[in-house]
Design a protein around this motif. Sequence first.
Motif, PDB file in Angstrom:
ATOM      1  N   ARG A  91       0.952  -1.116   0.074  1.00 53.56           N
ATOM      2  CA  ARG A  91       0.024   0.029  -0.119  1.00 53.56           C
ATOM      3  C   ARG A  91       0.732   1.140   0.061  1.00 53.56           C
ATOM      4  NH1 ARG A  91      -4.289  -1.907   4.684  1.00 53.56           N
ATOM      5  NH2 ARG A  91      -2.435  -3.648   4.695  1.00 53.56           N
ATOM      6  N   MET A  92       1.708   1.273   0.709  1.00 56.75           N
ATOM      7  CA  MET A  92       2.903   2.372   0.621  1.00 56.75           C
ATOM      8  C   MET A  92       3.538   2.648  -0.698  1.00 56.75           C
ATOM      9  SD  MET A  92       4.689   2.679   4.415  1.00 56.75           S
ATOM     10  CE  MET A  92       5.336   0.839   4.621  1.00 56.75           C
ATOM     11  N   VAL A  93       3.915   1.402  -1.098  1.00 56.45           N
ATOM     12  CA  VAL A  93       4.503   1.654  -2.858  1.00 56.45           C
ATOM     13  C   VAL A  93       3.333   2.128  -3.789  1.00 56.45           C
ATOM     14  CG1 VAL A  93       5.277   0.230  -4.453  1.00 56.45           C
ATOM     15  CG2 VAL A  93       6.185  -0.274  -2.146  1.00 56.45           C
ATOM     16  N   ALA A  94       2.315   1.790  -3.687  1.00 52.03           N
ATOM     17  CA  ALA A  94       1.381   2.171  -4.667  1.00 52.03           C
ATOM     18  C   ALA A  94       0.911   3.505  -4.455  1.00 52.03           C
ATOM     19  CB  ALA A  94      -0.027   1.375  -4.289  1.00 52.03           C
ATOM     20  N   GLY A  95       0.696   3.911  -3.035  1.00 52.85           N
ATOM     21  CA  GLY A  95       0.787   5.389  -2.842  1.00 52.85           C
ATOM     22  C   GLY A  95       1.736   6.414  -3.267  1.00 52.85           C
ATOM     23  N   ALA A  96       2.968   5.945  -2.959  1.00 49.47           N
ATOM     24  CA  ALA A  96       4.150   6.840  -3.308  1.00 49.47           C
ATOM     25  C   ALA A  96       4.238   6.808  -4.937  1.00 49.47           C
ATOM     26  CB  ALA A  96       5.453   6.147  -2.717  1.00 49.47           C
ATOM     27  N   ALA A  97       3.838   5.627  -5.577  1.00 42.42           N
ATOM     28  CA  ALA A  97       4.074   5.655  -6.991  1.00 42.42           C
ATOM     29  C   ALA A  97       3.135   6.760  -7.583  1.00 42.42           C
ATOM     30  CB  ALA A  97       3.782   4.319  -7.501  1.00 42.42           C
ATOM     31  N   LEU A  98       1.805   6.622  -7.157  1.00 48.13           N
ATOM     32  CA  LEU A  98       0.810   7.603  -7.791  1.00 48.13           C
ATOM     33  C   LEU A  98       1.287   9.023  -7.443  1.00 48.13           C
ATOM     34  CD1 LEU A  98      -2.243   5.867  -6.550  1.00 48.13           C
ATOM     35  CD2 LEU A  98      -1.451   5.899  -8.918  1.00 48.13           C
ATOM     36  N   VAL A  99       1.840   9.425  -6.261  1.00 47.27           N
ATOM     37  CA  VAL A  99       2.260  10.870  -5.795  1.00 47.27           C
ATOM     38  C   VAL A  99       3.427  11.337  -6.850  1.00 47.27           C
ATOM     39  CG1 VAL A  99       3.231  12.312  -4.154  1.00 47.27           C
ATOM     40  CG2 VAL A  99       1.483  10.811  -3.429  1.00 47.27           C
ATOM     41  N   VAL A 100       4.330  10.252  -6.921  1.00 50.58           N
ATOM     42  CA  VAL A 100       5.467  10.606  -7.879  1.00 50.58           C
ATOM     43  C   VAL A 100       5.114  10.887  -9.296  1.00 50.58           C
ATOM     44  CG1 VAL A 100       7.469   9.659  -9.000  1.00 50.58           C
ATOM     45  CG2 VAL A 100       7.064   9.412  -6.544  1.00 50.58           C
ATOM     46  N   THR A 101       4.355   9.921 -10.103  1.00 45.93           N
ATOM     47  CA  THR A 101       3.701  10.087 -11.221  1.00 45.93           C
ATOM     48  C   THR A 101       2.959  11.466 -11.464  1.00 45.93           C
ATOM     49  OG1 THR A 101       3.455   7.666 -11.447  1.00 45.93           O
ATOM     50  CG2 THR A 101       2.231   8.979 -12.891  1.00 45.93           C
ATOM     51  N   ALA A 102       2.162  11.794 -10.414  1.00 42.76           N
ATOM     52  CA  ALA A 102       1.349  12.980 -10.535  1.00 42.76           C
ATOM     53  C   ALA A 102       2.155  14.168 -10.631  1.00 42.76           C
ATOM     54  CB  ALA A 102       0.503  13.060  -9.234  1.00 42.76           C
ATOM     55  N   VAL A 103       3.390  14.211  -9.971  1.00 45.00           N
ATOM     56  CA  VAL A 103       4.021  15.401  -9.787  1.00 45.00           C
ATOM     57  C   VAL A 103       4.742  15.540 -11.365  1.00 45.00           C
ATOM     58  CG1 VAL A 103       6.304  16.059  -8.854  1.00 45.00           C
ATOM     59  CG2 VAL A 103       4.718  15.192  -7.166  1.00 45.00           C
TER      60      VAL A 103
END
Length: 485
Positions: A91-103
């Motif tokens: 869950r932490m990996v998925a959340g971090a990946a979405l944030v990085v991609t959005a940026v």
Amino acid sequence: MRRLSFLLKDSLVYGVAGAVNRIVKILLVPVVARAFPVEVFGAYDAAGVYVYVLAVLAVLGLNSSVIIIATRDATRADEARLGETAGIGLRMVAGAALVVTAVVLAAPSLTSRILLGTPQYAREIAWAVASAPFSAVLIYALSVLQWAFRRAAYVCIALGSAALTIGLSWFVAFHTDWGLIGLFAANLAGQAIGALAAMVAARDLLRARWSGGVARQMLAVGLPFAAIAVASNLIPSLDRLFLVQAHSLADAGVYGMGQKIAALAGLILTGFQAAWQPFAFSQRAAEDKPQMFGRVFLLICGVAGFLTLGLVCAAPVIARYAATPAYAGAAIFVGPLALSTGLGAVFFVVAMGSLFEGKSLHNLVAYGVGVGTTVVLNLVFLARGAPPIAIAWANCLGQAAAVACMALLSQRVHPIPYPFIRGVLVMLVAAAVAVLAGRAVPGWSLGAVAAAQLGLAAAFAAWLLFGVLEPAERARLLARGGAVP
């Protein structure tokens, strides 16, 4: 000998299946290079390199911390203990990946200008970056399968994802007019389906229970590993930034072809890197650990050196048949880039002392030295108007600086008597011969290339017998092969 055989067996398994991104990039070379101009191949290669770095960043080092936390109070992690941490990490990996991609997606034109030297690839960059969350989840889920020793699932999913990506890319390249966007969409589909399959295979290990305390422990352990992973991927990737800013995308394309040929060494060495740490931890208390680790060090130095020379000799033939005559100049880059790949594997061996003592920040310091060395050398070379080959050697020397720093730091906290002088001599000889061979091989015939490969194979066998194995092991091996009555 039995333990070395076990390590080599696991290295082969993970070498064949573990380097998903490298396998895809290498096998896609004939597709992209034949279907598109050199400039497009350069853009595709450079963007792909940095999207992978984003995915590694999003993993947050949790693919390493998941096993460390699971074994904190035990000698090994059973599936129940591993499952307690694996679901939280996902869950932490998925959340971090979405944030990085959005940026990144918030300013695709700026990203295109930074990565490719021009803003004209903004749409293509957006499609490329969209695959980062799926790549991050795939990397993490495959690591969970690896730590659980589920080799069959690991192999099938890693190779299946790669095969799907290659097949879709071939269809896009030769049966559509979608161009770069289609290629990045094909990669997105392959990574997404691979991530889903990996999560299904590890579903019993990805438990739903959440614990803030465990999450904080995982981040505390994992974030240094994340910084290390990003730094370790930046050393061999910084060259693209300097290439596209100081040279052309066409130069980057030819350079990228040389890098892909050099990356063939990674198919073997990445497998070793995946198998090495679990093996090394299992031998931590062995009485003959110094001798065992010393032989592994010499073995990897030898493999790195001989792989480099073999690829240099084969480079003109590979470039000729895998791509088009436009990539004929790629051979000159193979030596330093293949040697850099080999040094990356040597780093994993000499770093074990620090890892045994929990000094993960040592890795970060060493990679920081490597990145700094690479940047400084590139700036000096570019200020002097050096050609692209100088960038390849800056890459190699940056890796060498990282290995040297890591060895010094690791020996201070957990000394292991590696035969450093012999290993360094092997690598220096390989570098010198690679320079000479790189100038000569473009004019060689197929017969000369084949003869060189046979000679290198014989030399490596001799090195293995007389430079790595102990006398008793050598005698048993020769006797088993009928060489000794």
